[in-house]
Write a protein that holds these residues in place. Structure first.
Motif, short mmCIF file in Angstrom:
data_model
loop_
_atom_site.label_atom_id
_atom_site.label_comp_id
_atom_site.label_asym_id
_atom_site.label_seq_id
_atom_site.Cartn_x
_atom_site.Cartn_y
_atom_site.Cartn_z
N PHE A 123 -13.65 4.44 0.92
CA PHE A 123 -13.09 3.12 1.25
C PHE A 123 -11.57 3.16 1.10
N ALA A 124 -11.09 3.74 0.01
CA ALA A 124 -9.64 3.82 -0.21
C ALA A 124 -8.97 4.66 0.86
N ALA A 125 -9.59 5.79 1.23
CA ALA A 125 -9.00 6.68 2.23
C ALA A 125 -8.88 5.99 3.58
N LEU A 126 -9.94 5.30 4.00
CA LEU A 126 -9.92 4.64 5.30
C LEU A 126 -9.01 3.41 5.28
N ALA A 127 -9.00 2.69 4.16
CA ALA A 127 -8.12 1.53 4.06
C ALA A 127 -6.66 1.95 4.16
N ASP A 128 -6.34 3.11 3.59
CA ASP A 128 -4.98 3.63 3.68
C ASP A 128 -4.68 4.11 5.09
N GLN A 129 -5.59 4.86 5.68
CA GLN A 129 -5.33 5.44 7.00
C GLN A 129 -5.23 4.39 8.09
N TYR A 130 -6.12 3.38 8.04
CA TYR A 130 -6.17 2.40 9.13
C TYR A 130 -5.52 1.07 8.77
N LYS A 131 -4.81 1.06 7.63
CA LYS A 131 -4.01 -0.12 7.25
C LYS A 131 -4.84 -1.40 7.25
N TRP A 132 -5.98 -1.34 6.56
CA TRP A 132 -6.81 -2.55 6.44
C TRP A 132 -6.10 -3.49 5.46
N SER A 133 -5.44 -4.48 5.99
CA SER A 133 -4.55 -5.31 5.19
C SER A 133 -5.28 -6.10 4.10
N GLU A 134 -6.58 -6.36 4.29
CA GLU A 134 -7.30 -7.15 3.30
C GLU A 134 -7.74 -6.33 2.09
N TYR A 135 -7.49 -5.03 2.12
CA TYR A 135 -7.88 -4.16 1.00
C TYR A 135 -6.67 -3.38 0.50
N GLN A 136 -6.61 -3.16 -0.81
CA GLN A 136 -5.54 -2.39 -1.41
C GLN A 136 -6.06 -1.02 -1.80
N PRO A 137 -5.59 0.04 -1.16
CA PRO A 137 -6.07 1.39 -1.49
C PRO A 137 -5.93 1.72 -2.97
N SER A 138 -4.87 1.24 -3.61
CA SER A 138 -4.67 1.55 -5.02
C SER A 138 -5.80 1.01 -5.89
N LEU A 139 -6.26 -0.21 -5.60
CA LEU A 139 -7.36 -0.79 -6.38
C LEU A 139 -8.67 -0.07 -6.10
N ASP A 170 3.56 3.46 -7.82
CA ASP A 170 4.15 2.39 -8.62
C ASP A 170 3.23 1.91 -9.74
N ASP A 171 2.00 2.40 -9.77
CA ASP A 171 1.01 1.97 -10.75
C ASP A 171 0.93 3.00 -11.88
N ALA A 172 1.33 2.61 -13.08
CA ALA A 172 1.38 3.55 -14.21
C ALA A 172 -0.01 4.11 -14.53
N GLU A 173 -1.02 3.26 -14.44
CA GLU A 173 -2.38 3.73 -14.75
C GLU A 173 -2.84 4.77 -13.74
N LEU A 174 -2.56 4.53 -12.46
CA LEU A 174 -2.94 5.51 -11.45
C LEU A 174 -2.15 6.79 -11.60
N GLN A 175 -0.90 6.70 -12.00
CA GLN A 175 -0.11 7.91 -12.25
C GLN A 175 -0.78 8.76 -13.33
N ASP A 176 -1.29 8.14 -14.36
CA ASP A 176 -1.98 8.88 -15.42
C ASP A 176 -3.26 9.52 -14.88
N MET A 177 -3.96 8.81 -14.00
CA MET A 177 -5.19 9.35 -13.42
C MET A 177 -4.89 10.56 -12.53
N VAL A 178 -3.82 10.44 -11.73
CA VAL A 178 -3.41 11.56 -10.87
C VAL A 178 -3.00 12.75 -11.74
N ARG A 179 -2.26 12.46 -12.80
CA ARG A 179 -1.81 13.52 -13.71
C ARG A 179 -3.02 14.25 -14.30
N ARG A 180 -4.06 13.52 -14.64
CA ARG A 180 -5.25 14.16 -15.20
C ARG A 180 -5.94 15.05 -14.17
#
Length: 251
Positions: A123-139, A170-180
């Motif tokens: 869902f996140a990948a497609l929302a990012d690729q196709y710019k589904w404005s009603e969804y936030q890929p980060s969430l 820009d999301d500190a929590e996601l940065q920690d997740m990516v770092r892991r």
């Protein structure tokens, strides 16, 4: 009428009704399974996407017959996502029928199986690729991390989306997740290092900065390898022109 006879009669009726219910349930399950010849997983490259597309109609029929089975709706969502992945022309029509079907199957899959980290990630990948404005890929990405933090099979696509999608850095929590995730790859899953290079190659400028910072903290020598395999000028052009969720070089 003898009370014992009456009780036995009602017991037989109840057992007969229960048997009919079990038979109907078995027929319902088998009918859906008959449409499902192969298990469909999230596409990780062009080859798996093509295979998933071949099962698209059957997976949709199976999910529709089963109604409340999240696993079947997930497979249908992966098949629809594969079609979007392959058909570059669909990128020009984020509101098209295929996009709508992909969103519908994804939301139904999550309604019945909210624990599926692979569905949240798709869902996140497609929302990012196709710019589904009603969804936030980060969430959506956060939900993938929450529900499947240690599923190594998801690391390549998850890193690719995390380092590319707008708002993630820009999301500190996601940065920690990516770092892991990067730490796990560098210290415990070296077989996934090519996936890290691919994610770096298609990352946004901010994503590259984050990846370089984390890699330099964990394995400074490997940062030189990443930069050598991905010259800065070439990577910049790739990051600017690529809108595909397929990690470059993964085919």
């Amino acid at each position: 009428m003898n009370p014992n006879t009456s009780t036995k009669t009602w017991l037989r009726v109840a057992l007969a009704l229960f048997g009919v219910f079990l038979s109907a349930q078995a027929a319902w399950i088998l009918l859906a399974e008959r449409q499902r010849l192969n298990h469909i997983r999230p596409p990780v490259d062009g080859k798996t996407a093509t295979i998933s597309i071949a099962e698209q109609d059957k997976s949709k029929r199976a999910a529709s017959l089963a109604v409340v089975r999240g696993d079947l709706w997930a497979e249908s969502a992966f098949a629809h996502g594969s079609q979007l992945w392959i058909d570059r022309a669909m990128e020009l029509d984020a509101g098209g029928q295929l996009n709508a079907e992909a969103r519908t199957t994804l939301t139904r899959a999550l309604r019945y199986s909210p624990h599926r980290g692979d569905v949240w990630l798709m869902f996140a990948a497609l929302a990012d690729q196709y710019k589904w404005s009603e969804y936030q890929p980060s969430l959506l990405l956060k939900m993938s991390y929450y529900t499947a933090p240690n599923e190594l099979a998801l690391f390549p696509l998850r890193l690719n989306v995390s380092l590319h999608a707008k708002g993630v850095i820009d999301d500190a929590e996601l940065q920690d997740m990516v770092r892991r995730d990067i730490s796990v790859i560098l210290t415990r899953a070296p077989a996934l290092k090519p996936a890290l290079v691919a994610a770096y190659r298609s990352a946004s400028p901010q994503g590259k900065v984050l990846a370089e910072r984390v890699i330099s903290e964990i394995d400074p020598d490997y940062l030189g390898v990443v930069r050598a395999e991905c010259p800065q000028a070439g990577c910049s052009r790739a990051g600017e022109t690529s809108s595909s969720i397929i990690p470059p070089g993964s085919d």
